[in-house]
Scaffold this motif. Structure first.
Motif, PDB file in Angstrom:
ATOM      1  N   MET A  28      55.703  19.414  43.934  1.00  0.00           N
ATOM      2  CA  MET A  28      54.991  20.493  44.609  1.00  0.00           C
ATOM      3  C   MET A  28      55.976  21.377  45.357  1.00  0.00           C
ATOM      4  O   MET A  28      55.953  21.489  46.578  1.00  0.00           O
ATOM      5  CB  MET A  28      53.952  19.913  45.572  1.00  0.00           C
ATOM      6  N   GLU A  29      56.817  21.977  44.615  1.00  0.00           N
ATOM      7  CA  GLU A  29      57.828  22.798  45.260  1.00  0.00           C
ATOM      8  C   GLU A  29      57.269  24.133  45.703  1.00  0.00           C
ATOM      9  O   GLU A  29      57.817  24.800  46.575  1.00  0.00           O
ATOM     10  CB  GLU A  29      59.010  23.011  44.303  1.00  0.00           C
ATOM     11  N   VAL A  30      56.212  24.508  45.077  1.00  0.00           N
ATOM     12  CA  VAL A  30      55.556  25.746  45.499  1.00  0.00           C
ATOM     13  C   VAL A  30      54.334  25.361  46.318  1.00  0.00           C
ATOM     14  O   VAL A  30      53.354  24.860  45.775  1.00  0.00           O
ATOM     15  CB  VAL A  30      55.136  26.592  44.285  1.00  0.00           C
ATOM     16  N   PRO A  31      54.410  25.545  47.591  1.00  0.00           N
ATOM     17  CA  PRO A  31      53.316  25.055  48.445  1.00  0.00           C
ATOM     18  C   PRO A  31      51.966  25.638  48.083  1.00  0.00           C
ATOM     19  O   PRO A  31      50.937  24.992  48.261  1.00  0.00           O
ATOM     20  CB  PRO A  31      53.755  25.502  49.848  1.00  0.00           C
ATOM     21  N   SER A  32      51.966  26.829  47.576  1.00  0.00           N
ATOM     22  CA  SER A  32      50.681  27.459  47.288  1.00  0.00           C
ATOM     23  C   SER A  32      50.162  27.109  45.905  1.00  0.00           C
ATOM     24  O   SER A  32      49.144  27.643  45.475  1.00  0.00           O
ATOM     25  CB  SER A  32      50.827  28.979  47.397  1.00  0.00           C
ATOM     26  N   HIS A  33      50.887  26.242  45.254  1.00  0.00           N
ATOM     27  CA  HIS A  33      50.514  25.950  43.871  1.00  0.00           C
ATOM     28  C   HIS A  33      49.080  25.419  43.773  1.00  0.00           C
ATOM     29  O   HIS A  33      48.278  25.890  42.964  1.00  0.00           O
ATOM     30  CB  HIS A  33      51.476  24.924  43.288  1.00  0.00           C
ATOM     31  N   ALA A  34      48.804  24.458  44.608  1.00  0.00           N
ATOM     32  CA  ALA A  34      47.477  23.850  44.526  1.00  0.00           C
ATOM     33  C   ALA A  34      46.396  24.863  44.850  1.00  0.00           C
ATOM     34  O   ALA A  34      45.348  24.920  44.192  1.00  0.00           O
ATOM     35  CB  ALA A  34      47.399  22.658  45.479  1.00  0.00           C
ATOM     36  N   ARG A  35      46.683  25.652  45.825  1.00  0.00           N
ATOM     37  CA  ARG A  35      45.692  26.642  46.208  1.00  0.00           C
ATOM     38  C   ARG A  35      45.470  27.651  45.082  1.00  0.00           C
ATOM     39  O   ARG A  35      44.327  27.983  44.737  1.00  0.00           O
ATOM     40  CB  ARG A  35      46.154  27.355  47.480  1.00  0.00           C
ATOM     41  N   HIS A  36      46.549  28.103  44.553  1.00  0.00           N
ATOM     42  CA  HIS A  36      46.405  29.062  43.467  1.00  0.00           C
ATOM     43  C   HIS A  36      45.703  28.438  42.274  1.00  0.00           C
ATOM     44  O   HIS A  36      44.932  29.086  41.572  1.00  0.00           O
ATOM     45  CB  HIS A  36      47.782  29.602  43.063  1.00  0.00           C
ATOM     46  N   LEU A  37      46.007  27.200  42.073  1.00  0.00           N
ATOM     47  CA  LEU A  37      45.350  26.515  40.966  1.00  0.00           C
ATOM     48  C   LEU A  37      43.842  26.488  41.168  1.00  0.00           C
ATOM     49  O   LEU A  37      43.055  26.783  40.254  1.00  0.00           O
ATOM     50  CB  LEU A  37      45.904  25.095  40.851  1.00  0.00           C
ATOM     51  N   GLN A  40      42.314  29.807  40.693  1.00  0.00           N
ATOM     52  CA  GLN A  40      42.168  30.118  39.275  1.00  0.00           C
ATOM     53  C   GLN A  40      40.972  29.398  38.679  1.00  0.00           C
ATOM     54  O   GLN A  40      40.208  29.962  37.890  1.00  0.00           O
ATOM     55  CB  GLN A  40      43.448  29.732  38.524  1.00  0.00           C
ATOM     56  N   ASP A 321      41.522  35.390  48.002  1.00  0.00           N
ATOM     57  CA  ASP A 321      42.651  34.587  47.640  1.00  0.00           C
ATOM     58  C   ASP A 321      43.695  34.530  48.701  1.00  0.00           C
ATOM     59  O   ASP A 321      44.602  33.746  48.623  1.00  0.00           O
ATOM     60  CB  ASP A 321      43.280  35.112  46.351  1.00  0.00           C
TER      61      ASP A 321
END
Length: 670
Positions: A28-37, A40, A321
């Motif tokens: 999870m190097e991109v902290p916003s990954h989960a959120r963006h996921l 989406q 978002d």
DNA sequence: CTGGGGACGGGGCCC
DNA sequence: TGGGCCCCGTCCCCA
């Protein structure tokens, strides 16, 4: 968004406890990954993109992603794991509440709705529904909010189930089904369940966390509902209605006797949930080999017969978002339920998104020809439950119509609940129904013709005409009235009316792609077991239907019949001849029993044959014995009569028309 | 192009 | 309520 604790649980869930956690965290190097996921996914839901499950809540349909639901709740997981359609008890979850819950699942935010209006959803209802659905995080969140609002103490004695006190009670409620799976984790039952920890959940998908202990605490969780048994003969029997429901549908896909034994154990409405796939249907979209289906394009939407209107929102709901900081106050758990309302505006970009049928539904189930005049809820009378009601739903945007999700077709009034709508429908008298000025509510052009030609009746059904016999001229009104009276079971999706409820239910399956009966050989699925039985003959090579004229063999009786028409030169032109035969061939009918033919069928064949024989005696003889009986009836071929007086022996194998092929009995649930 | 066969979907009806 | 059967109709393939 996903914090360390979540990842631990996720790691545990996916069988990588301990050491794998670091890997997940590192990933999870991109902290916003989960959120963006999640954003989406929610966006996809609103568009219906890749949605693979339909949730039926009373008269409302929602679309979502199985993975999301399964990750949110073990209960939902158990329901969606093998079914593409799940039916929730509307006494436990109202459409409005489920909409809020679905939003929560996809966003982590709890939109409490319009508390002031008194219209649902409210926190209490959401709490009860969340408990029912085993959304533990949401339960905790609701409790917290209720406590904050000073309301929770009202619910607390029932642990949040006060509005649904039927749950877990031993007797009575008609829809007293599907006690939440939570129950199985607490032997004392739902009502005895100690209050959950006030610790707030960290993540909308944190059922990943809850899953582990739940698996441990209940034998029910020992059932791996995610795995199809290669051997359909052994299926566990569940006493839990909800799980047995879920399992039932799995079983029906496997045609096990055990599954049949589950019949009647689940909510009848839930039996609708036989979805096995949404294979493309319709002419030209043969889904040979299954999997050809496309998902419809509506997502998280409810359906009703309303005309799509220009929507006040932009097509994409991306307004949410950014960068709200969550977990503002809830510590480790991370309360995702900000107090700010958060709605997702679903928008149809075009008419296609109003189709439920998805692929193969040219024209879809349009809602044209009717104005949207969403009214207000006012009528409050009895309920029309249990009887046909001209209430239909079509794809729409929940937010576009406020809380009045239920629309009365005749008058276009909207109501916040189905009960109110049903009550309102009660107020429509028959005089109203058929005395309505013509054209006021649009024209009718679809009669839902009886039988045959599915395309002609399913494509572009005008909402009002198919759903309710209103707005008709005098003569036409009478005609429609007769339809309404003789076909009191309308399809809630297309409005087509049926003579029997079972036929309508079966028809609904076709809408929803319900194909519970799967071929073990090729995987092709069917809406009916009988179809599967027919289909299996392809694999077995069995052709039990033999033409006595040319010796041609057929796997399907209907093809033999069609073939016989060819022999007879086009079938029975004179219906009376057919009827005469039918009325006079009891001995033939008796003989037909030997052949496995029903009386009517025998007479039909006989009639067809006889027409031919009038011109071709050879064919008459070749249709022996039916043709001989026909000849007797017609007074021809007298020299054959003696043979008929002899005791009837067993029919030749080729004429055992109705003998179900033993070789495929194993595919039959019976 | 046409006819026949194979296969399948949907609705009606009975049990 | 669903299963089983029947009928009508359709699509596809192939000779």
């Amino acid at each position: 968004m996903i914090i360390k604790g979540d990842l631990e649980r996720m790691a545990e869930e996916f069988g990588h406890p301990g050491g794998t956690l670091k890997t997940m965290l590192d990933a999870m190097e991109v902290p916003s990954h989960a959120r963006h996921l999640l954003l989406q996914l929610n966006s996809q839901r609103t568009k219906g993109f890749l949605c693979d499950v339909i949730i039926v809540v009373q008269n409302a349909l929602f679309r979502a992603h199985k993975n999301i639901l399964a990750a949110s709740s073990l209960y939902l997981k158990s329901l969606v794991v093998h079914d593409n359609l799940i039916n929730l008890d509307h006494e436990m979850v109202s459409p409005g509440v489920f909409r809020v819950i679905l939003d929560y699942i996809y966003t982590g935010r709890l939109n409490e709705g319009d508390q002031g209006s008194g219209a649902e959803p409210n926190l209490g209802a959401v709490l009860a529904a969340a408990s029912y659905l085993q959304l533990l995080d949401l339960v905790a969140l609701c409790r917290k909010k209720l406590k904050r609002n000073g309301k929770y103490h009202h619910l607390r004695p029932m642990h949040g189930f006060a509005p649904y006190a039927k749950i877990g009670v031993g007797g009575g409620g008609r829809y007293r089904v599907s006690a939440p799976v939570i129950q199985s984790c607490f032997p004392g039952g739902v009502l005895n369940r100690p209050p959950q920890s006030e610790e707030l959940p960290p993540h909308p998908l944190s059922s990943l966390r809850s899953s582990a202990p739940e698996r441990d605490c209940s034998p029910l969780y020992g059932l791996d509902l995610t795995k199809k048994s290669p051997d359909s003969q052994s299926q566990p029997t569940l006493s839990h209605p909800a799980l047995s429901h879920a399992l039932l549908h799995h079983d029906e896909g496997r045609h096990s006797p055990a599954s049949r034994n589950q019949r009647g154990a689940s909510d009848p409405k839930q039996r609708l949930g036989l979805l096995r796939g949404r294979g493309g249907r319709g002419r030209g979209l043969r889904n040979r080999g299954e999997g050809a289906g496309e998902q419809g394009s509506e997502g998280g939407k409810v359906y009703r017969w309303v005309k799509p209107e220009p929507l006040p929102y932009p097509p994409e709901d991306e307004e949410e978002d950014d960068e709200e900081e969550e977990d503002e106050e809830e510590g480790a758990g991370g309360d995702r339920g900000k107090e700010t309302n958060h709605r997702h505006h679903n928008h149809h970009k075009n008419g296609e998104e109003h189709k439920l049928g998805g692929a193969g539904r040219p024209g879809g189930y349009g809602c044209e020809g009717e104005d949207e005049k969403s009214g207000s809820a006012s009528e409050e009378t009895g309920s029309s439950e249990g009887r046909p009601s001209p209430i239909f739903h079509m794809p729409y945007e929940p937010e576009s119509f406020g809380d009045n999700l239920y629309v009365c077709i005749p008058c276009d009034k909207g109501f916040p609940s189905s009960e109110q709508l049903n009550a309102h429908v009660e107020t429509h008298t028959e005089e109203e129904l058929y005395g309505h000025p013509a054209g006021e509510l649009g024209s009718s052009n679809g009669h839902g013709g009886a039988g045959g030609g599915s395309n002609a009746t399913n494509v572009n059904p005008p909402a009002n005409s198919l759903s309710a016999p209103l707005g008709l001229g005098a003569g036409r009104g009478l005609h429609e009235k007769s339809h309404w009276l003789t076909r009191p079971y309308p399809c809630s999706i297309c409005g087509k009316k049926f003579t029997q409820r079972g036929t309508m239910t079966r028809h609904m399956r076709s809408h929803l792609g319900l194909k519970p009966f799967a071929c073990d050989a090729c995987g092709m699925r069917f809406t009916r077991q009988y179809r599967l039985t027919e289909h299996m003959r392809i694999h077995s090579g069995e052709k039990p239907y033999e033409c006595q004229v040319c010796g041609g063999k057929f796997a399907q009786q209907r093809n033999l019949i069609s073939h016989m028409k060819m022999h007879s030169g086009g079938g029975v032109a004179d219906g009376k001849l057919k009827m005469d035969f039918a009325d006079s061939i009891y001995p033939l009918g008796k003989y037909a029993e030997h052949l496995g033919l029903k009386h009517e069928k025998a007479s039909a064949l006989l009639a067809q044959a006889s027409q031919h024989l009038l011109a071709d005696a050879k064919a008459m003889e070749s249709l022996y014995p039916l043709s001989k009986l026909a000849a007797e009836h017609l007074g021809i071929i007298h020299d054959k009569m003696d043979a008929l007086r002899q005791p009837l022996g067993p029919p030749p194998p080729s004429q055992q028309l109705s003998s179900e092929p033993r070789a495929i009995d194993r595919y039959s649930p019976s």
